[in-house]
Design a protein around this motif. Sequence first.
Motif, PDB file in Angstrom:
ATOM      1  N   ASP A 131       2.751   3.801  23.004  1.00 12.93           N
ATOM      2  CA  ASP A 131       3.645   4.367  22.166  1.00 12.93           C
ATOM      3  C   ASP A 131       2.591   4.723  20.911  1.00 12.93           C
ATOM      4  O   ASP A 131       2.450   3.952  19.933  1.00 12.93           O
ATOM      5  N   GLU A 178       3.389   6.223  18.048  1.00 14.04           N
ATOM      6  CA  GLU A 178       4.102   6.043  16.481  1.00 14.04           C
ATOM      7  C   GLU A 178       4.062   4.475  16.316  1.00 14.04           C
ATOM      8  O   GLU A 178       3.863   4.133  15.335  1.00 14.04           O
ATOM      9  N   ARG A 179       4.334   3.679  17.549  1.00 17.06           N
ATOM     10  CA  ARG A 179       4.504   2.432  17.233  1.00 17.06           C
ATOM     11  C   ARG A 179       2.996   1.655  17.109  1.00 17.06           C
ATOM     12  O   ARG A 179       2.954   0.820  16.144  1.00 17.06           O
ATOM     13  N   SER A 180       2.177   2.136  17.685  1.00 18.68           N
ATOM     14  CA  SER A 180       0.669   1.744  17.847  1.00 18.68           C
ATOM     15  C   SER A 180       0.083   1.924  16.112  1.00 18.68           C
ATOM     16  O   SER A 180      -0.666   1.123  15.827  1.00 18.68           O
TER      17      SER A 180
END
Length: 354
Positions: free
Chosen positions: A265, A267-269
């Motif tokens: 992901d 965005e999460r990373s």
Amino acid sequence: MSFPTQDEGVTPFEEQAAKWCCLLAEDALDLSEQREFDAWICADPRHEEAFEKMVLVWQGADAIAEMPGFLSLRAQALTAMEEGQPDWHEPMPKRFVYMGAGFAAAVMLLAVLTGLVFIGNQSEIYTTGIGERRVVSLEDGSKLSLDAASSVEVTYSRERRALSIERGRAKFDVASDPLRPFIVTAGDKTVVAIGTAFSVELLPQQIRVFLYEGHVAVLDEAEATDLADASKLLADGSLSDRVFMPGQELILSTKARTATIAPGDVERSLSWEGGRLSFIDEPLSLAIERVNRTSDTPIVLGDAAAGRLIINGEFDAGDTAAFVSGVASLYPVRVSADEKKIVISSAKLKLPEK
């Protein structure tokens, strides 16, 4: 140092090497082009020799700048290039058409005269403290983003751009300079970038590489000792499992020769760059490693069982209390704290007394 001209003639190998120098200097090669280049290098030892000569010419800016007639030579090179190109009013393709030996010599000469390759050796260490984040613009135009409690050593030379992660995590936005590979080392693993954006995280049990753009190849220490040999392995597909695509994360064990490529992901990373910590099905032991980069009061595991608990959620970096509270609300754990640390232990059932 002498330079080839159209009258003196250029060997076919030199023509091909000059063509590759031009393509590499214009833009990063895509994966198929990179494989074609690697295959060409491996096909004949004379190819590599010719290419190395072209690169040496490319890197000779300091010497040529001191030669008499510098300005007239530059003017001649520009004229040769203009005469070799198609009508400037026509749309130009992404890759320009190679125009033969005379044009190749002119391009090589102009590249030297304009100093396209950074020359010299530099080494510098960039660090961040607990809870600190930092963005650094490097000499070649690349950008280095450091997570909290991280350290990266940067060494630039004529041949390569070498970076070493000593601890923590860093994201790299690589400026195109394919004649000098961008190489990142973490533990015993080496990441070779091909005009790209990626992050590398060094953990006690793992090395994680997340690719955002372009392509990277991840090599073991032995494979990376000779990049020419590594190029051969990449060209024949032997290391195809080490090359992965944007949006994927490569997870490598620091204890064994195991590797997993998983969808990630994006965005999460990248949440850490915005001061957030995001966890998806991660063991508590790994989550604690990341939380501890942002807090002066470290969390310690009381036992291995607690470290295997699975964590999901998003927290503000540095808000250790919220993280511990969230863990305690989800699992039957015991939390104890003093001025130096916070201990999370699995709750053990008490056997009834007989």
